[in-house]
Design an enzyme around this catalytic site. Structure first.
Site, PDB file in Angstrom:
ATOM      1  CD  GLU A   1      -6.563   7.597  -1.748  1.00 52.04           C
ATOM      2  OE1 GLU A   1      -6.039   6.494  -1.893  1.00 52.04           O
ATOM      3  OE2 GLU A   1      -5.918   8.668  -1.767  1.00 52.04           O
TER       4      GLU A   1
ATOM      5  CG  HIS B   1      -1.807   8.444   1.227  1.00 53.43           C
ATOM      6  ND1 HIS B   1      -1.759   7.227   0.612  1.00 53.43           N
ATOM      7  CD2 HIS B   1      -2.877   9.094   0.694  1.00 53.43           C
ATOM      8  CE1 HIS B   1      -2.785   7.132  -0.247  1.00 53.43           C
ATOM      9  NE2 HIS B   1      -3.471   8.251  -0.206  1.00 53.43           N
TER      10      HIS B   1
ATOM     11  CE  LYS C   1       1.772   7.268   4.512  1.00 53.25           C
ATOM     12  NZ  LYS C   1       2.340   5.990   3.997  1.00 53.25           N
TER      13      LYS C   1
HETATM   14  P1  RTP Z   1       0.886   5.694  -0.003  1.00 53.38           P
HETATM   15  O1  RTP Z   1      -0.288   4.903  -0.543  1.00 53.38           O
HETATM   16  O2  RTP Z   1       0.958   5.673   1.499  1.00 53.38           O
HETATM   17  O3  RTP Z   1       0.905   7.075  -0.579  1.00 53.38           O
HETATM   18  O4  RTP Z   1       2.245   5.049  -0.505  1.00 53.38           O
HETATM   19  P2  RTP Z   1       2.619   4.529  -1.951  1.00 53.38           P
HETATM   20  O5  RTP Z   1       1.469   4.757  -2.899  1.00 53.38           O
HETATM   21  O6  RTP Z   1       3.930   5.120  -2.295  1.00 53.38           O
HETATM   22  O7  RTP Z   1       2.797   2.978  -1.688  1.00 53.38           O
HETATM   23  P3  RTP Z   1       1.705   1.804  -1.676  1.00 53.38           P
HETATM   24  O8  RTP Z   1       2.205   0.733  -2.561  1.00 53.38           O
HETATM   25  O9  RTP Z   1       0.329   2.356  -1.932  1.00 53.38           O
HETATM   26  O10 RTP Z   1       1.796   1.280  -0.183  1.00 53.38           O
HETATM   27  C1  RTP Z   1       1.100   1.927   0.879  1.00 53.38           C
HETATM   28  C2  RTP Z   1       2.040   2.013   2.064  1.00 53.38           C
HETATM   29  O11 RTP Z   1       2.321   0.698   2.546  1.00 53.38           O
HETATM   30  C3  RTP Z   1       3.653   0.616   2.990  1.00 53.38           C
HETATM   31  N1  RTP Z   1       4.376  -0.410   2.249  1.00 53.38           N
HETATM   32  N2  RTP Z   1       5.198  -1.239   2.813  1.00 53.38           N
HETATM   33  N3  RTP Z   1       7.068  -3.335   3.288  1.00 53.38           N
HETATM   34  C4  RTP Z   1       6.648  -3.094   2.061  1.00 53.38           C
HETATM   35  O12 RTP Z   1       7.033  -3.728   1.113  1.00 53.38           O
HETATM   36  C5  RTP Z   1       5.685  -2.023   1.852  1.00 53.38           C
HETATM   37  N4  RTP Z   1       5.162  -1.695   0.687  1.00 53.38           N
HETATM   38  C6  RTP Z   1       4.321  -0.656   0.951  1.00 53.38           C
HETATM   39  C7  RTP Z   1       4.310   1.956   2.776  1.00 53.38           C
HETATM   40  O13 RTP Z   1       4.293   2.672   4.000  1.00 53.38           O
HETATM   41  C8  RTP Z   1       3.413   2.613   1.752  1.00 53.38           C
HETATM   42  O14 RTP Z   1       3.436   4.022   1.875  1.00 53.38           O
HETATM   43 MG    MG Z   2      -0.500   4.151  -2.466  1.00 56.38          MG
END
Ligand code: RTP
Ligand code: MG
Length: 141
Positions: A128, A117, A11
């Site tokens: 993706e 990510h 990122k």
């Molecule tokens: P990513 O998709 O980016 O790999 O991250 P992830 O699976 O660990 O998390 P995901 O639930 O898919 O969320 C995508 C991105 O959104 C942001 N996020 N912010 N403020 C919040 O509660 C929150 N929750 C998620 C994070 O940057 C996350 O990587």
């Molecule tokens: Mg995710």
């Protein structure tokens, strides 16, 4: 064991910190091979489309704003159990909860600026990878 592919994005925060190589070294040490790669400045439309699954979430605008704040490195990785292996290397979404030694623990600043990510399942990885790469640009080796 299953040979899988996953979509990895370094990122804008981690690109700005100049740790692309350090992160790729972790992928290689874990047995994941780069099979496609490019650096890209995402448009708002591209970032919104990529994270469309989160479009109704309160953090969606912040997520998209962050993902277009600078260039990203987009990579397709291949290896045994690549999806889970890559997520293990990333660590928890919130760097405060990420296990020591994970990419997010070491390089992420916040839940928004969280360095990487990774696809969350084999099916989503296929979608993706196809979002960013033509089939002919993914080179198994
Ligand atoms: P990513 O998709 O980016 O790999 O991250 P992830 O699976 O660990 O998390 P995901 O639930 O898919 O969320 C995508 C991105 O959104 C942001 N996020 N912010 N403020 C919040 O509660 C929150 N929750 C998620 C994070 O940057 C996350 O990587
Ligand atoms: Mg995710």
């Amino acid at each position: 064991m299953a040979l899988e592919r996953t979509l990895s994005i370094i990122k804008p925060d981690a690109v700005a910190k100049n740790v692309i190589g350090e992160i790729y070294a972790r992928f290689e040490k874990a047995g994941l091979k780069v099979v496609a790669a490019k650096m890209k400045q995402l448009s708002r439309q591209e970032a919104e489309g990529f994270y469309a699954v989160h479009s109704a979430r309160p953090f969606f605008k912040a997520l998209v704003d962050f993902m277009i704040s600078g260039p990203v490195m987009i990579t397709a990785l291949e290896g045994e159990n690549a999806v889970l292996a890559h997520r293990d290397l990333m660590g928890a979404t919130n760097p405060k909860e990420a296990a020591p030694g994970t990419i997010r623990a070491d390089f992420a600043d916040s839940i928004d600026a969280n360095a990487v990510h990774g696809s969350d399942a084999v099916d989503t990885a296929k979608v993706e990878i196809a979002y960013f790469f033509a089939a002919t640009d993914v080179l198994s080796r």
